[in-house]
Scaffold this motif. Structure first.
Motif, PDB file in Angstrom:
ATOM      1  N   GLU A   1      39.825  27.653  43.672  1.00 44.17           N
ATOM      2  CA  GLU A   1      40.968  27.326  44.535  1.00 44.17           C
ATOM      3  C   GLU A   1      40.684  27.884  45.926  1.00 44.17           C
TER       4      GLU A   1
ATOM      5  N   GLU B   1      36.014  36.357  37.530  1.00 37.62           N
ATOM      6  CA  GLU B   1      36.817  35.722  38.571  1.00 37.62           C
ATOM      7  C   GLU B   1      37.311  36.786  39.541  1.00 37.62           C
ATOM      8  N   THR B   2      37.499  36.382  40.766  1.00 38.72           N
ATOM      9  CA  THR B   2      38.130  37.253  41.746  1.00 38.72           C
ATOM     10  C   THR B   2      38.921  36.401  42.718  1.00 38.72           C
ATOM     11  N   THR B   3      39.967  36.995  43.300  1.00 42.00           N
ATOM     12  CA  THR B   3      40.788  36.314  44.302  1.00 42.00           C
ATOM     13  C   THR B   3      40.760  37.135  45.571  1.00 42.00           C
ATOM     14  N   ILE B   4      40.425  36.496  46.680  1.00 42.10           N
ATOM     15  CA  ILE B   4      40.292  37.195  47.953  1.00 42.10           C
ATOM     16  C   ILE B   4      41.113  36.497  49.027  1.00 42.10           C
ATOM     17  N   ASP B   5      41.386  37.218  50.106  1.00 43.70           N
ATOM     18  CA  ASP B   5      41.971  36.632  51.305  1.00 43.70           C
ATOM     19  C   ASP B   5      40.836  36.352  52.276  1.00 43.70           C
TER      20      ASP B   5
ATOM     21  N   ASP C   1      43.644  32.063  53.829  1.00 46.89           N
ATOM     22  CA  ASP C   1      44.116  31.475  52.578  1.00 46.89           C
ATOM     23  C   ASP C   1      43.685  32.361  51.414  1.00 46.89           C
ATOM     24  N   LYS C   2      44.347  32.179  50.271  1.00 42.87           N
ATOM     25  CA  LYS C   2      43.935  32.829  49.032  1.00 42.87           C
ATOM     26  C   LYS C   2      42.822  32.001  48.409  1.00 42.87           C
ATOM     27  N   VAL C   3      41.715  32.635  48.108  1.00 46.07           N
ATOM     28  CA  VAL C   3      40.563  31.922  47.555  1.00 46.07           C
ATOM     29  C   VAL C   3      40.206  32.526  46.202  1.00 46.07           C
ATOM     30  N   ARG C   4      40.145  31.662  45.176  1.00 41.51           N
ATOM     31  CA  ARG C   4      39.780  32.119  43.827  1.00 41.51           C
ATOM     32  C   ARG C   4      38.367  31.655  43.531  1.00 41.51           C
TER      33      ARG C   4
END
Length: 328
Positions: free
Chosen positions: A309, A283-287, A250-253
């Protein structure tokens, strides 16, 4: 083989085993060694043999200081590289103590005996952290072969039981799986596979596998049980796993404290986005594979990471934090 050819080969053998930059062998040393092997020769023939060895690619150097003599200047592995390999073997929990000692001895053979003696004095093997599965080589070989042949395997999977009397006992469960990759992660060796009863990937530790058998049955295509359509991308898979727990990607923020920027980049790579929020946060968004392992990883950082998220992950972290708080 003629005695002259034998002599040349023996000279190389002596130089390989006993010489290094700090311990060159003189012509007198080489003549004495040859004599112990039943070969007599003149000093000038030693120079001729070394010239021959250099002409076919061996890097044998004539040294004047700190001691006159000859030594092999270039080896396949340099001393620091052998040191790293030995450290990796001794720290690997999936290699038994006996096999660790055997591997270390073979690695020591990559350098001179004098250098090997220095390495030996620094080697420590903690048997308490080593597994007792002497089948490990066979298991690795069998899995490697099955992965190449794209066949399923069957084996027993051993786990330690826990009871109030602290009696040491184990349970064994039979698994029939499609093997896709072998991964060394967090000081353990894992098999990434699919249990035929489920439609996902799972990770099993090799040191717990016993009595493996390759089956004459084709593996299940990985596209049926994962996001990968043309074989597993090991680098991508490992980057999404936390403590080797499987989970749905999932995409995780995340909202992170500035103190964690190096930690985040070390874990996810320097290319991930780091977007400033204020003077103390980004902030960062990771898989990532959302799992209990990921939740535990997030909680390692206390209040310095907040899940923005997805909401299901944020709730999972909150629930686990409350459970921990309730036992105190």
């Amino acid at each position: 083989m003629s005695s002259s050819k034998t002599k040349t080969l023996l000279i190389y053998k002596y130089l390989f085993e006993y010489s290094d930059e700090n311990n060159p062998l003189t012509t007198t040393d080489l003549i004495e060694m040859l004599g112990r092997d039943g070969i007599s020769c003149e000093r000038k023939s030693i120079y001729a043999d070394i010239k021959t060895l250099n002409s076919i690619g061996f890097d044998i150097v004539s040294s004047m200081s700190p001691r006159r003599g000859f030594f092999i200047a270039s080896r396949t592995f340099e001393l620091p590289q052998v040191r790293l390999l030995i450290d990796a073997v001794t720290s690997a929990g999936f290699i038994t103590p006996d096999k660790t000692r055997d591997l270390v001895a073979k690695l020591e053979g990559l350098v001179s005996k004098n250098e090997a003696a220095e390495l030996v004095s620094q080697v420590y093997i903690d048997s308490n952290t080593k597994c007792d599965n002497e089948e490990i080589y066979y298991i690795i070989d069998a899995l490697h072969d099955a992965i190449l042949n794209r066949n399923k395997v069957k084996f027993l999977y051993k786990r330690r039981n826990i009871d109030k009397a602290n009696r040491k006992s184990y349970t064994q469960k039979t698994f029939k799986v499609s093997p896709y990759a072998l991964i060394w992660k967090d000081d353990h060796y894992y098999l990434v596979c699919n249990n035929e009863k489920y439609d996902n990937l799972m990770n099993l530790r090799l040191d717990r596998i016993r009595k493996i058998e390759q089956l004459d049955e084709p593996e299940r295509d990985i596209s049926e049980v994962s996001e990968y359509t043309h074989g597993i991308d090991v680098s991508d898979y490992v980057s999404k796993m936390f403590n080797m727990f499987s989970g749905e990607p999932d995409k995780v923020r995340l909202l992170c404290h500035l103190d964690l920027r190096e930690e985040i980049m070390d874990r996810f790579g320097a290319r991930i986005p780091l977007i400033a929020v204020d003077s103390n946060h980004f902030e960062t968004t990771i898989d990532a594979a959302v799992s209990d392992g990921f939740v535990s990883w997030i909680m390692n950082f206390g209040d310095k990471i907040k899940v923005l998220e997805p909401e299901t992950l944020a709730n999972a972290v909150k629930t686990k934090a409350l459970k921990i708080a309730n036992i105190y």
